[in-house]
Write a protein that holds these residues in place. Structure first.
Motif, PDB file in Angstrom:
ATOM      1  N   ASP C  51      16.150  35.514  61.041  1.00 43.46           N
ATOM      2  CA  ASP C  51      16.139  35.725  59.593  1.00 43.46           C
ATOM      3  C   ASP C  51      16.892  37.024  59.286  1.00 43.46           C
ATOM      4  OD1 ASP C  51      14.370  37.928  59.992  1.00 43.46           O
ATOM      5  OD2 ASP C  51      12.659  36.565  59.983  1.00 43.46           O
ATOM      6  N   HIS C  52      16.731  37.539  58.065  1.00 45.95           N
ATOM      7  CA  HIS C  52      17.549  38.693  57.654  1.00 45.95           C
ATOM      8  C   HIS C  52      17.314  39.914  58.540  1.00 45.95           C
ATOM      9  CE1 HIS C  52      13.746  39.887  55.843  1.00 45.95           C
ATOM     10  NE2 HIS C  52      14.244  41.098  55.792  1.00 45.95           N
ATOM     11  N   ARG C  53      16.134  39.997  59.168  1.00 49.32           N
ATOM     12  CA  ARG C  53      15.859  41.154  60.026  1.00 49.32           C
ATOM     13  C   ARG C  53      16.732  41.171  61.275  1.00 49.32           C
ATOM     14  NH1 ARG C  53      10.331  40.336  61.974  1.00 49.32           N
ATOM     15  NH2 ARG C  53      11.017  38.164  61.754  1.00 49.32           N
ATOM     16  N   HIS C  54      17.301  40.024  61.640  1.00 50.83           N
ATOM     17  CA  HIS C  54      18.096  39.943  62.866  1.00 50.83           C
ATOM     18  C   HIS C  54      19.589  40.035  62.612  1.00 50.83           C
ATOM     19  CE1 HIS C  54      14.275  37.655  63.650  1.00 50.83           C
ATOM     20  NE2 HIS C  54      14.257  38.516  64.646  1.00 50.83           N
ATOM     21  N   LEU C  55      19.989  40.352  61.363  1.00 53.56           N
ATOM     22  CA  LEU C  55      21.423  40.364  61.035  1.00 53.56           C
ATOM     23  C   LEU C  55      22.058  41.739  61.223  1.00 53.56           C
ATOM     24  CD1 LEU C  55      21.385  38.074  57.864  1.00 53.56           C
ATOM     25  CD2 LEU C  55      21.496  37.453  60.291  1.00 53.56           C
ATOM     26  N   ARG C  56      23.364  41.758  61.359  1.00 45.34           N
ATOM     27  CA  ARG C  56      24.141  42.991  61.466  1.00 45.34           C
ATOM     28  C   ARG C  56      25.213  42.975  60.365  1.00 45.34           C
ATOM     29  NH1 ARG C  56      28.556  44.319  64.951  1.00 45.34           N
ATOM     30  NH2 ARG C  56      29.673  44.181  63.027  1.00 45.34           N
ATOM     31  N   PRO C  57      25.986  44.082  60.253  1.00 49.42           N
ATOM     32  CA  PRO C  57      27.038  44.097  59.239  1.00 49.42           C
ATOM     33  C   PRO C  57      27.926  42.861  59.343  1.00 49.42           C
ATOM     34  CG  PRO C  57      26.815  46.289  60.209  1.00 49.42           C
ATOM     35  CD  PRO C  57      25.882  45.372  60.957  1.00 49.42           C
ATOM     36  N   GLY C  58      28.146  42.190  58.213  1.00 46.60           N
ATOM     37  CA  GLY C  58      28.894  40.937  58.209  1.00 46.60           C
ATOM     38  C   GLY C  58      27.971  39.748  58.002  1.00 46.60           C
ATOM     39  N   GLY C  59      26.634  39.995  58.076  1.00 48.61           N
ATOM     40  CA  GLY C  59      25.676  38.926  57.798  1.00 48.61           C
ATOM     41  C   GLY C  59      25.472  37.956  58.947  1.00 48.61           C
ATOM     42  N   THR C  60      25.865  38.350  60.162  1.00 51.12           N
ATOM     43  CA  THR C  60      25.659  37.462  61.305  1.00 51.12           C
ATOM     44  C   THR C  60      24.588  38.054  62.217  1.00 51.12           C
ATOM     45  OG1 THR C  60      27.487  38.541  62.449  1.00 51.12           O
ATOM     46  CG2 THR C  60      28.004  36.543  61.216  1.00 51.12           C
ATOM     47  N   VAL C  61      24.032  37.199  63.082  1.00 51.63           N
ATOM     48  CA  VAL C  61      22.947  37.634  63.960  1.00 51.63           C
ATOM     49  C   VAL C  61      23.468  38.733  64.894  1.00 51.63           C
ATOM     50  CG1 VAL C  61      21.311  36.889  65.723  1.00 51.63           C
ATOM     51  CG2 VAL C  61      21.847  35.382  63.796  1.00 51.63           C
ATOM     52  N   SER C  62      22.699  39.806  65.010  1.00 50.54           N
ATOM     53  CA  SER C  62      23.145  40.997  65.740  1.00 50.54           C
ATOM     54  C   SER C  62      23.163  40.780  67.245  1.00 50.54           C
ATOM     55  CB  SER C  62      22.218  42.171  65.432  1.00 50.54           C
ATOM     56  OG  SER C  62      20.988  42.014  66.096  1.00 50.54           O
ATOM     57  N   GLY C  63      23.991  41.558  67.934  1.00 53.71           N
ATOM     58  CA  GLY C  63      24.051  41.544  69.390  1.00 53.71           C
ATOM     59  C   GLY C  63      22.691  41.821  70.026  1.00 53.71           C
ATOM     60  N   PRO C  64      21.969  42.874  69.600  1.00 52.00           N
ATOM     61  CA  PRO C  64      20.659  43.123  70.196  1.00 52.00           C
ATOM     62  C   PRO C  64      19.688  41.945  70.040  1.00 52.00           C
ATOM     63  CG  PRO C  64      21.442  45.107  69.123  1.00 52.00           C
ATOM     64  CD  PRO C  64      22.439  44.017  68.791  1.00 52.00           C
ATOM     65  N   SER C  65      19.770  41.197  68.924  1.00 48.22           N
ATOM     66  CA  SER C  65      18.876  40.044  68.757  1.00 48.22           C
ATOM     67  C   SER C  65      19.206  38.948  69.766  1.00 48.22           C
ATOM     68  CB  SER C  65      19.000  39.475  67.332  1.00 48.22           C
ATOM     69  OG  SER C  65      18.609  40.447  66.385  1.00 48.22           O
ATOM     70  N   LEU C  66      20.504  38.718  69.994  1.00 51.43           N
ATOM     71  CA  LEU C  66      20.902  37.699  70.978  1.00 51.43           C
ATOM     72  C   LEU C  66      20.604  38.178  72.392  1.00 51.43           C
ATOM     73  CD1 LEU C  66      24.267  36.497  69.360  1.00 51.43           C
ATOM     74  CD2 LEU C  66      22.020  35.386  69.278  1.00 51.43           C
ATOM     75  N   PHE C  67      20.806  39.488  72.646  1.00 48.94           N
ATOM     76  CA  PHE C  67      20.449  40.047  73.956  1.00 48.94           C
ATOM     77  C   PHE C  67      18.962  39.841  74.223  1.00 48.94           C
ATOM     78  CE2 PHE C  67      18.525  43.287  76.552  1.00 48.94           C
ATOM     79  CZ  PHE C  67      19.355  43.361  77.666  1.00 48.94           C
ATOM     80  N   THR C  68      18.135  40.102  73.198  1.00 43.78           N
ATOM     81  CA  THR C  68      16.683  39.940  73.367  1.00 43.78           C
ATOM     82  C   THR C  68      16.357  38.499  73.741  1.00 43.78           C
ATOM     83  OG1 THR C  68      16.298  41.696  71.742  1.00 43.78           O
ATOM     84  CG2 THR C  68      14.433  40.260  72.256  1.00 43.78           C
ATOM     85  N   LEU C  69      17.014  37.538  73.082  1.00 44.61           N
ATOM     86  CA  LEU C  69      16.776  36.132  73.413  1.00 44.61           C
ATOM     87  C   LEU C  69      17.187  35.850  74.870  1.00 44.61           C
ATOM     88  CD1 LEU C  69      15.859  33.379  72.258  1.00 44.61           C
ATOM     89  CD2 LEU C  69      18.261  32.887  71.758  1.00 44.61           C
ATOM     90  N   ALA C  70      18.337  36.395  75.280  1.00 44.06           N
ATOM     91  CA  ALA C  70      18.800  36.200  76.660  1.00 44.06           C
ATOM     92  C   ALA C  70      17.811  36.808  77.656  1.00 44.06           C
ATOM     93  CB  ALA C  70      20.189  36.813  76.847  1.00 44.06           C
ATOM     94  N   ASP C  71      17.281  37.980  77.306  1.00 47.13           N
ATOM     95  CA  ASP C  71      16.348  38.680  78.179  1.00 47.13           C
ATOM     96  C   ASP C  71      15.031  37.915  78.273  1.00 47.13           C
ATOM     97  OD1 ASP C  71      15.776  40.897  79.819  1.00 47.13           O
ATOM     98  OD2 ASP C  71      14.737  41.921  78.188  1.00 47.13           O
ATOM     99  N   ILE C  72      14.549  37.433  77.118  1.00 45.19           N
ATOM    100  CA  ILE C  72      13.302  36.664  77.061  1.00 45.19           C
ATOM    101  C   ILE C  72      13.461  35.357  77.852  1.00 45.19           C
ATOM    102  CG2 ILE C  72      11.837  35.295  75.489  1.00 45.19           C
ATOM    103  CD1 ILE C  72      11.339  38.300  75.472  1.00 45.19           C
ATOM    104  N   GLY C  73      14.649  34.751  77.773  1.00 46.14           N
ATOM    105  CA  GLY C  73      14.892  33.522  78.532  1.00 46.14           C
ATOM    106  C   GLY C  73      14.681  33.734  80.024  1.00 46.14           C
ATOM    107  N   GLY C  74      15.181  34.852  80.539  1.00 49.54           N
ATOM    108  CA  GLY C  74      14.971  35.151  81.959  1.00 49.54           C
ATOM    109  C   GLY C  74      13.501  35.440  82.253  1.00 49.54           C
ATOM    110  N   TYR C  75      12.861  36.125  81.301  1.00 47.70           N
ATOM    111  CA  TYR C  75      11.447  36.467  81.476  1.00 47.70           C
ATOM    112  C   TYR C  75      10.602  35.190  81.554  1.00 47.70           C
ATOM    113  CZ  TYR C  75       7.498  39.778  80.878  1.00 47.70           C
ATOM    114  OH  TYR C  75       6.384  40.563  81.055  1.00 47.70           O
ATOM    115  N   VAL C  76      10.906  34.232  80.680  1.00 54.84           N
ATOM    116  CA  VAL C  76      10.176  32.954  80.695  1.00 54.84           C
ATOM    117  C   VAL C  76      10.458  32.201  82.007  1.00 54.84           C
ATOM    118  CG1 VAL C  76       9.974  30.683  79.588  1.00 54.84           C
ATOM    119  CG2 VAL C  76      10.052  32.766  78.180  1.00 54.84           C
ATOM    120  N   CYS C  77      11.699  32.241  82.480  1.00 58.27           N
ATOM    121  CA  CYS C  77      12.031  31.607  83.773  1.00 58.27           C
ATOM    122  C   CYS C  77      11.203  32.203  84.903  1.00 58.27           C
ATOM    123  CB  CYS C  77      13.516  31.786  84.105  1.00 58.27           C
ATOM    124  SG  CYS C  77      14.632  30.644  83.254  1.00 58.27           S
ATOM    125  N   VAL C  78      11.141  33.534  84.955  1.00 59.26           N
ATOM    126  CA  VAL C  78      10.466  34.181  86.082  1.00 59.26           C
ATOM    127  C   VAL C  78       8.954  34.015  85.970  1.00 59.26           C
ATOM    128  CG1 VAL C  78      10.265  36.558  85.207  1.00 59.26           C
ATOM    129  CG2 VAL C  78      10.644  36.183  87.634  1.00 59.26           C
TER     130      VAL C  78
END
Lengths: 152, 152, 152, 152
Positions: C51-78
């Motif tokens: 949602d709007h809390r995950h956006l960065r300048p330009g109105g797109t989802v921020s790098g840190p939000s996508l990084f968090t998803l990538a990190d959580i994905g590994g956490y769920v795998c392990v």
């Protein structure tokens, strides 16, 4: 930038080069293209004397040649600081290629970022040319095998 | 995993191998160790026939040899899908080494993740052994030079 | 692409989400933005409801939000494949951002590349939009702490 | 390690913080946790004042919080050295986590490795604790959008 100056090397550049020649003959085949030039607390300098064999289309030093220098830089760090166990292996290496490098001496300045019991993390600035500009930068991780106890 | 199946290759594996032989002779020297074996929409398969020259201490295929395969895989992707401009260059490559690989055929399964005007991002699964287990995985970026307009 | 189908998950997506809520409350604060939606042999799917809390300048989802998803994905795998030890930690993560993502459901398809005793390597395709195109891709390593023996 | 000292910043740390507050309000919400503390030729220093909101299981600063600091460090480098175009975006970021960091001030020392017309490559040493030891290290690439010509 912080340096891990508390670390103490256990081998010199010459000792490392002798070890490389013995355990990793494929590295240099007939010519000593890759070698350690300096080992210091917390890091080392390695060199590639790039000639036509290391070039890629466009006449610049190839990515695999610079990767090999980055990989050897970490190998020299781990051999010199964690002891001469030739079986340490790279687990991850990330490299950015930033400028073209021509044939000639190419130096890799390595810095140990972390030396743990089972992993070493390092980075390397690869510089070339008369003005020694940075042509590539890499970060890598080596896995250090458990120390084998010797019985007699 | 998503595949960029909308992409269309413009060269076959044989055409790529001819191009590699012509513009990048250093890659294989006397022996054709690295080559494209298949090009398909959105990716390709490349192969290293690893022999004793590609080994490192411990008798397993060296990191630089696997890096070269990963790099060539991206090169074949960009040549086949963006046109035969030999001057495309790697700007970033990240590789994880996961298992030891012995001498023998080693295959790299490449997938184009993004093909833009100036950059191509891809990943590669490198498999080896009788059971074709994954020995390494890499992700890379190639910079594609601006298309030169031909006059005449 | 090869899949590690021989692996067997030990927890379901619901059990993982309960565990995340208990041990990692900072992840979602008031809203359950990040969660596991599926666990299967050799991988998982995680989701960010951006949602709007995950956006960065330009109105797109921020790098840190996508990084968090990538990190959580590994956490769920392990967590799902190596057991519910919350103290597994990321040691390396490499992420490529390829397309802009707008607010909405963003899915991460995770694949375990190697599950060893002390390390897990995985990659993740992050897809978004109506056509589920790949917006980012990451590769990561988790360090798995030694199993604590319980005595009684 | 070489430094790109020939580069000249075009904005101060204060100007950057004002810009961040205006164009990227999601970054700090109610609290100014992430900010530029210094901009110098060829690099910058950024700071995270880590509190309980930035922790992960085990009570240490989370990976996403350190990634955000690394990402912001590159953003401050590109804004200060290539001009205040808020639409520059990260295309690649590779981060190694080496030691645990506790709540408190965490500093990122950034260095521009290459500043081209369309890409900037940088690295960042993240230090924490009383002895300012390195807790993480990252390398990243920002894509710089073409300069918009202003007419008047």
């Amino acid at each position: 930038m912080p340096i891990q100056a508390a670390l103490t090397p256990q081998m010199t550049a010459d000792e490392i080069n002798d070890l490389l020649k013995r355990v990793y003959p494929q590295l240099n085949d007939d010519f000593a293209s890759y070698r350690a030039v300096e080992v210091f607390p917390g890091g080392c300098i390695v060199r590639l004397d790039a000639d036509h064999r290391h070039l890629r289309p466009g006449g610049t030093v190839s990515g695999p040649s610079l990767f090999t220098l980055a990989d050897i830089g970490g190998y020299v760090c781990v051999l010199s600081h964690a002891g001469p166990d030739a079986l340490s292996v790279t687990t991850n290496l990330n490299i950015n290629f930033m400028r073209k490098a021509e044939a000639g001496p190419i130096d890799g300045h390595c810095r140990i970022l972390k030396l743990g019991k089972s992993l070493m993390v390092y980075d390397i600035d690869i510089v070339a040319g008369l003005d020694r500009h940075t042509v590539a930068h890499a970060t890598g991780t080596y896995s250090i095998p458990p120390r084998r106890t010797t019985s007699g």
